[in-house]
Design a protein around this motif. Structure first.
Motif, PDB file in Angstrom:
ATOM      1  N   ILE A  16       0.828  -1.206   0.000  1.00  0.00           N
ATOM      2  CA  ILE A  16       0.000   0.000   0.000  1.00  0.00           C
ATOM      3  C   ILE A  16       0.864   1.259   0.000  1.00  0.00           C
ATOM      4  O   ILE A  16       0.522   2.258  -0.643  1.00  0.00           O
ATOM      5  N   GLN A  17       2.002   1.217   0.691  1.00  0.00           N
ATOM      6  CA  GLN A  17       2.874   2.392   0.744  1.00  0.00           C
ATOM      7  C   GLN A  17       3.450   2.702  -0.635  1.00  0.00           C
ATOM      8  O   GLN A  17       3.519   3.862  -1.051  1.00  0.00           O
ATOM      9  N   LEU A  20       0.661   4.160  -2.809  1.00  0.00           N
ATOM     10  CA  LEU A  20       0.352   5.558  -2.497  1.00  0.00           C
ATOM     11  C   LEU A  20       1.504   6.472  -2.922  1.00  0.00           C
ATOM     12  O   LEU A  20       1.286   7.603  -3.348  1.00  0.00           O
ATOM     13  N   CYS A  46      -8.022  13.828   0.428  1.00  0.00           N
ATOM     14  CA  CYS A  46      -8.456  12.793   1.380  1.00  0.00           C
ATOM     15  C   CYS A  46      -7.268  12.098   2.045  1.00  0.00           C
ATOM     16  O   CYS A  46      -7.335  11.729   3.218  1.00  0.00           O
ATOM     17  N   ALA A  50      -6.610  12.226   6.003  1.00  0.00           N
ATOM     18  CA  ALA A  50      -6.581  10.962   6.750  1.00  0.00           C
ATOM     19  C   ALA A  50      -5.379  10.914   7.687  1.00  0.00           C
ATOM     20  O   ALA A  50      -5.427  10.310   8.749  1.00  0.00           O
ATOM     21  N   ARG A  51      -4.302  11.594   7.289  1.00  0.00           N
ATOM     22  CA  ARG A  51      -3.040  11.453   8.004  1.00  0.00           C
ATOM     23  C   ARG A  51      -2.733  12.609   8.944  1.00  0.00           C
ATOM     24  O   ARG A  51      -1.877  12.471   9.816  1.00  0.00           O
ATOM     25  N   MET A  56      -6.990  17.851   7.903  1.00  0.00           N
ATOM     26  CA  MET A  56      -8.424  17.519   7.993  1.00  0.00           C
ATOM     27  C   MET A  56      -9.240  18.776   8.261  1.00  0.00           C
ATOM     28  O   MET A  56     -10.237  19.042   7.581  1.00  0.00           O
ATOM     29  N   ILE A  89       3.573  11.456   4.573  1.00  0.00           N
ATOM     30  CA  ILE A  89       2.119  11.275   4.670  1.00  0.00           C
ATOM     31  C   ILE A  89       1.656  10.127   3.770  1.00  0.00           C
ATOM     32  O   ILE A  89       0.849   9.293   4.174  1.00  0.00           O
ATOM     33  N   ASP A  92       4.521   6.701   4.968  1.00  0.00           N
ATOM     34  CA  ASP A  92       4.911   6.316   6.322  1.00  0.00           C
ATOM     35  C   ASP A  92       6.403   5.997   6.433  1.00  0.00           C
ATOM     36  O   ASP A  92       6.846   5.448   7.436  1.00  0.00           O
TER      37      ASP A  92
ATOM     38  N   ILE B  16      -0.308   4.194   8.830  1.00  0.00           N
ATOM     39  CA  ILE B  16      -1.011   4.635   7.617  1.00  0.00           C
ATOM     40  C   ILE B  16      -2.229   3.758   7.342  1.00  0.00           C
ATOM     41  O   ILE B  16      -3.272   4.249   6.894  1.00  0.00           O
ATOM     42  N   HIS B  19      -4.959   4.854   9.614  1.00  0.00           N
ATOM     43  CA  HIS B  19      -5.494   6.148   9.191  1.00  0.00           C
ATOM     44  C   HIS B  19      -6.406   6.001   7.979  1.00  0.00           C
ATOM     45  O   HIS B  19      -7.458   6.628   7.899  1.00  0.00           O
ATOM     46  N   LEU B  20      -6.003   5.163   7.027  1.00  0.00           N
ATOM     47  CA  LEU B  20      -6.828   4.987   5.827  1.00  0.00           C
ATOM     48  C   LEU B  20      -8.093   4.196   6.161  1.00  0.00           C
ATOM     49  O   LEU B  20      -9.155   4.437   5.587  1.00  0.00           O
ATOM     50  N   LEU B  23     -10.409   6.648   7.427  1.00  0.00           N
ATOM     51  CA  LEU B  23     -10.947   7.427   6.300  1.00  0.00           C
ATOM     52  C   LEU B  23     -12.074   6.667   5.617  1.00  0.00           C
ATOM     53  O   LEU B  23     -13.124   7.234   5.292  1.00  0.00           O
ATOM     54  N   TYR B  90      -7.967  -0.285   1.317  1.00  0.00           N
ATOM     55  CA  TYR B  90      -7.581   0.798   2.236  1.00  0.00           C
ATOM     56  C   TYR B  90      -6.542   0.355   3.271  1.00  0.00           C
ATOM     57  O   TYR B  90      -5.813   1.195   3.776  1.00  0.00           O
ATOM     58  N   THR B  91      -6.521  -0.915   3.617  1.00  0.00           N
ATOM     59  CA  THR B  91      -5.695  -1.313   4.770  1.00  0.00           C
ATOM     60  C   THR B  91      -4.585  -2.301   4.461  1.00  0.00           C
ATOM     61  O   THR B  91      -3.669  -2.468   5.263  1.00  0.00           O
TER      62      THR B  91
END
Lengths: 216, 216
Positions: A16-17, A20, A46, A50-51, A56, A89, A92, B16, B19-20, B23, B90-91
């Protein structure tokens, strides 16, 4: 991924990192731009929200400035520091310095220049992390500054720790000063940075006095 | 975080995913909704696109359907499966079944019902992961199905593996069948699921024949 025996299937690591980071770099679907020192940096509202509680509030809170939230001016921050903040952000991962080679001028020690460049980077990131309430980045900076403290850095770090409410980092600075020799301490106290502490945060001097007095 | 000695500062774990997930749950800034089986699920287009090439094409590609991309109808998928897919997006964490208690009816073994429910979940997720090209989720499902295969699941899993081009999972099914006793194999081949394989994927039968013939 071409094994004959299915038991050997290896599940890939979380990605996921990486995904993103790619989103941040390609800017697809970006819906906000920041102007930092003449540079334009696009991002996704968003993800920022979220972070960061500050983003926000700024981007989705009742205080947001209507359509103006699409184009935001950032003051008092270098573009490379803001970009590093966004990189953290999205990923991570602790952001590397963009210029890993410091310019060494004649008469300067290379080690000193590298250290001073690193110190500036860590202090700038800490201030940025505090400003946008990115707790984990702030902790990483505090830890780095605590671990690599020396007589040239302790005073500016102490001022930042006091200004940005970094309790542990301030303790590290005071403990570092407490164990210095009398001559080292006098060297530290003869700098203009120390004068800044004296004028701006005089209560810190009392804390140092208490520590020194408690010295066995 | 109240230590006196700064050396003891512990940097918090990466957050992260948390956080997501927040969200996704709070829906702040959501800019797309999906209608799945009468249920409405909101999400963030840039996150979906970052994680799935299929969503990227659908939401930001040249084929996107103009303003219609804000409200998308999902066919042939249960709402809980689609929600689980988004949760993984998301996770990066493997989604748990929403109903972890299967309803056991009279005359059924509880273990069998639990296994059948789990099997359906894993197969549904694999199909969803393949449809949206979420490779890591697909691998996780393949691995789970390979490891917990039995005579009641091998045939439906084999059909899904063939349909969704899961090479390793198909190998696992064929190797599982290869080592069955003659009577177990006959039991498997007497089911309507096997009839489905025979009609739809007859080439798979040839692959099994080759495996059996190569048996020492």
């Amino acid at each position: 991924h071409d094994t004959v025996d299915a038991g050997a299937t290896e599940v890939p690591l979380p990605d996921i990192q990486q995904h993103l980071n790619h989103l941040f770099e390609t800017k697809v679907g970006a819906d906000v731009t920041f102007n930092v020192n003449g540079e334009t940096i696009a991002a996704h509202r968003c993800v920022l929200a979220a972070r960061s509680p500050v983003f926000m509030a700024q981007l989705f809170g009742p205080m947001k400035e209507g359509a103006a939230t699409c184009d935001i001016q950032i003051e008092d921050m270098e573009a490379n520091v803001f970009r590093a903040l966004l990189s953290f952000i999205y990923t991570d991962l602790f952001p590397e310095m963009e210029d890993d080679e410091a310019d060494v001028e004649e008469g300067q020690e290379a080690d000193e220049v590298v250290y001073a460049t690193w110190l500036q980077w860590m202090q700038d990131l800490l201030v940025a992390a505090d400003r946008y309430d990115i707790q984990r980045l702030k902790f990483c900076c505090e830890e780095g500054l605590s671990e690599c403290m020396d007589v040239s850095s302790v005073t500016s770090t102490l001022a930042i720790a006091e200004q940005h409410h970094c309790h542990d980092l301030k303790e590290a600075c005071l403990n570092f000063l407490r164990v210095q020799s009398s001559s080292s301490l006098q060297e530290v106290m003869s700098t203009s940075d120390w004068e800044h502490i004296t004028v701006t945060y005089p209560s810190v001097l009392n804390e140092l006095i208490a520590k020194l007095a408690a010295k066995a």
